[in-house]
Design an enzyme around this catalytic site. Structure first.
Site, mmCIF file in Angstrom:
data_model
loop_
_atom_site.group_PDB
_atom_site.id
_atom_site.type_symbol
_atom_site.label_atom_id
_atom_site.label_comp_id
_atom_site.label_asym_id
_atom_site.label_seq_id
_atom_site.Cartn_x
_atom_site.Cartn_y
_atom_site.Cartn_z
ATOM 1 N N HIS A 45 -5.842 -3.606 -22.278
ATOM 2 C CA HIS A 45 -6.284 -4.318 -21.083
ATOM 3 C C HIS A 45 -5.393 -5.520 -20.801
ATOM 4 C CE1 HIS A 45 -8.805 -7.264 -18.848
ATOM 5 N NE2 HIS A 45 -9.194 -6.179 -18.191
ATOM 6 N N ARG A 152 -5.118 -3.091 -5.918
ATOM 7 C CA ARG A 152 -6.408 -3.030 -6.604
ATOM 8 C C ARG A 152 -7.303 -4.120 -6.025
ATOM 9 N NH1 ARG A 152 -2.340 -2.966 -11.486
ATOM 10 N NH2 ARG A 152 -1.547 -4.424 -9.951
ATOM 11 N N ARG A 212 -6.504 0.700 -2.556
ATOM 12 C CA ARG A 212 -7.579 1.447 -3.213
ATOM 13 C C ARG A 212 -8.908 0.753 -2.972
ATOM 14 N NH1 ARG A 212 -7.262 1.830 -9.622
ATOM 15 N NH2 ARG A 212 -8.040 -0.300 -9.442
ATOM 16 N N GLU A 360 -7.388 11.503 -10.618
ATOM 17 C CA GLU A 360 -7.564 10.866 -11.921
ATOM 18 C C GLU A 360 -8.717 11.479 -12.714
ATOM 19 O OE1 GLU A 360 -8.448 6.700 -11.222
ATOM 20 O OE2 GLU A 360 -9.306 7.194 -9.268
ATOM 21 N N GLY A 381 -3.596 8.818 -10.513
ATOM 22 C CA GLY A 381 -3.969 7.665 -11.336
ATOM 23 C C GLY A 381 -3.861 8.071 -12.797
ATOM 24 N N ASN A 383 -3.479 6.633 -15.647
ATOM 25 C CA ASN A 383 -4.205 5.966 -16.732
ATOM 26 C C ASN A 383 -5.540 6.669 -16.997
ATOM 27 O OD1 ASN A 383 -2.120 4.154 -16.539
ATOM 28 N ND2 ASN A 383 -3.335 2.479 -15.716
ATOM 29 N N ASP A 384 -6.353 6.806 -15.936
ATOM 30 C CA ASP A 384 -7.659 7.447 -16.093
ATOM 31 C C ASP A 384 -7.527 8.942 -16.330
ATOM 32 O OD1 ASP A 384 -9.589 5.495 -16.184
ATOM 33 O OD2 ASP A 384 -9.740 5.308 -14.018
ATOM 34 N N CYS A 447 0.630 6.304 -9.606
ATOM 35 C CA CYS A 447 0.476 4.851 -9.575
ATOM 36 C C CYS A 447 -0.071 4.281 -10.887
ATOM 37 C CB CYS A 447 -0.412 4.417 -8.411
ATOM 38 S SG CYS A 447 -2.126 4.979 -8.529
#
Length: 501
Positions: A45, A152, A212, A360, A381, A383-384, A447
């Site tokens: 994070h 974001r 987003r 995602e 997406g 990451n997710d 992204c």
């Protein structure tokens, strides 16, 4: 984190030192010049948020032991640091130096600019940026970004105490079903966001800006259970219309119970993204109105604006249709409002607002053909998509078992740093092929954090993606990697042609 915000407001430079950071620390992270943690890695994070904001961050310093009670930290059980001591951090080398060290801004030579122009001529994919403020948008543009692939919007809510207070008031009003209070809080938030969007549109004049809709669950905007939550309930109820003492007490208990119930067992898969917009469509409507009104106003100033609205966490076609109906309903109302004069209507008609979605959720990749019937663009997406495909919680994996997986050879690299091409990568390939089978001109990009990783860029270039989007300071790296990927692809194509000859 609260002290960091307070010190920043007093004009003091701050480095935030934590065992690890969480969404509740975002206000302090925003206020800090840099971040230093004892846990985490490249995709924790702290690292992800800091990279997005262009702040130096050192995380995973295992010898650092932080004591929140005494506001001290020790390194290796020897060197002791106290809150208020000066330290300097080098986010590139990982060095932490005691005392205040001299610093200077980095300089970019003319030779580097020329070299990067060669790279730009060689690449096929465009390079966009992930950023949330006009300042970061200008930095990204100076680094060669060709637009914004991810704004974001939740990060904007943490920019000041007034904003977080407005978000909390909105949440409280939603939970207490107070329409008047909810509308009032949403209007405050809309005005904040509208001004932010106008600044970003101006900074990216002539380039696309992909925004987003709100993604995280609502509990991330609230303090955890305990005295802080009780104090928040008191503060929120003070802003409501005066009530008899008995009513106030009942409202306090009800609000505390409802806010406490917002905490989720697995928030990554909980009430967030499009799910939040479906349960609370007025939040989606507020954000859509802020985007569209900002676009109309800056366009009337002579700014060329290309807004793209992105619906997050979609897995079902019906989810996307619901949110698109809300967004397009707001657009129609604004564009055809009787309060607009003729010139305003002309301005509105000249703005081309595109609406798309993020890939995602694995089901979203598998059913990309369904989504392409409604979405004008896809943004992966990653990451997710990595978390949900592998069943790994990014922060927990970094803290608990990723190092063992890497050391034992189970994984060749951290999949949150470089794409898992055989698993997550296959879902991306499916999304591209199935989406473009329905809509051949579908624009698709990425992204997630992988958008700034050279190895991942080589893979998505081969997949046929149109662009990558990364943090402002990684734009030059992405430009070079995209060029190298295309040069290698061209060379492979030439070799294949010679073999056929």
């Amino acid at each position: 984190a609260e002290a960091a915000e307070r010190w920043k407001s007093e004009g003091r430079a701050v480095i935030l030192v934590r065992t690890e950071t969480s969404p509740e620390d975002v206000g302090g992270m925003h206020a800090a010049e840099g971040i230093f943690t004892s846990r985490g890695g490249m995709t924790s994070h702290a690292a992800v948020v800091a990279r997005g904001w262009g702040k130096p961050c050192i995380c995973g310093c295992e010898k650092l032991d932080v004591c929140y009670e005494t506001k001290t930290a020790t390194v290796g059980g020897k060197l002791e640091l106290r809150e208020g001591d000066f330290i300097s951090i080098n986010g590139t080398t990982g060095e932490v130096l005691k005392g205040e060290q001299p610093t200077k801004k980095p300089e970019v030579s003319g030779q580097l600019a020329e070299f990067m122009s060669w790279a730009d001529a060689a690449r096929r994919m465009r390079v966009l940026t992930n950023c949330d403020t006009p300042k970061d948008a200008l930095v990204a543009r100076q680094n060669g970004a060709e637009g914004i692939g991810l704004v974001r919007t939740e990060h904007m809510f943490f920019a000041s105490p007034e904003r977080i207070a407005a978000v909390r008031k909105m949440i409280a009003a939603e939970e207490l079903h107070s329409a008047d209070e909810s509308a009032e809080a949403l209007e405050v938030l809309k005005n904040f966001q509208k001004e932010d969007f106008k600044g970003i549109f101006r900074a990216m004049d002539g380039l696309e800006v992909t925004i987003r809709l709100l993604d995280p669950p609502l509990h991330e905007f609230l303090p955890k259970e305990g005295p802080e939550l009780t104090q928040l309930c008191d503060e929120l109820l003070k802003s409501y219309h005066a009530k008899p003492a008995g009513q106030h007490l009942r409202a306090h208990k009800l609000l505390r119970r409802k806010l406490g119930a917002l905490n989720e067992v697995n928030p990554m898969m909980g009430l967030r993204g499009c799910r939040l917009g479906i349960v609370h469509p007025d939040i989606t409507a507020m954000q859509a109105a802020a985007i569209i009104e900002a676009a109309i106003e800056v366009h009337s100033e002579g700014v060329a604006v290309f807004p793209h609205i992105m619906v997050p966490l979609v897995g079902f076609e019906e989810e996307l249709v619901h949110q698109l109906d809300v967004v397009r309903g707001v657009a129609e109302r604004i564009f055809h409002s009787s309060n607009n004069n003729d010139s305003d209507n002309q301005t509105a008609s000249e703005i081309d607002i595109k609406v798309g979605t993020m890939i995602e959720v694995p089901r979203g990749a598998l059913r990309a053909g369904d989504l392409a019937r409604h979405a004008e663009f896809f943004s992966v997406g990653s990451n997710d998509l990595t978390q949900m495909t592998l069943g790994f919680s990014r922060d927990d994996a970094e803290a608990k078992f990723m190092s063992a997986y890497l050391a034992s050879g189970i994984l060749p690299h951290d999949p949150f740093e470089s794409l898992d091409t055989s698993g997550v990568g296959e879902l991306i390939q499916l999304a591209v092929s199935r989406g473009r089978r329905v809509r051949p001109d579908l624009k698709i990009g990425i992204c997630g954090e992988h958008g700034g990783d050279p190895q991942s860029i080589h893979f998505v270039n081969a997949c046929g993606l149109d662009y990558v989007s990364c943090s402002p300071l990684r734009v030059p790296v992405a430009r070079l990697a995209a060029a190298q990927a295309q040069i290698l692809a061209n060379r492979s194509a030439d070799d294949a042609e010679h073999c056929q000859d």
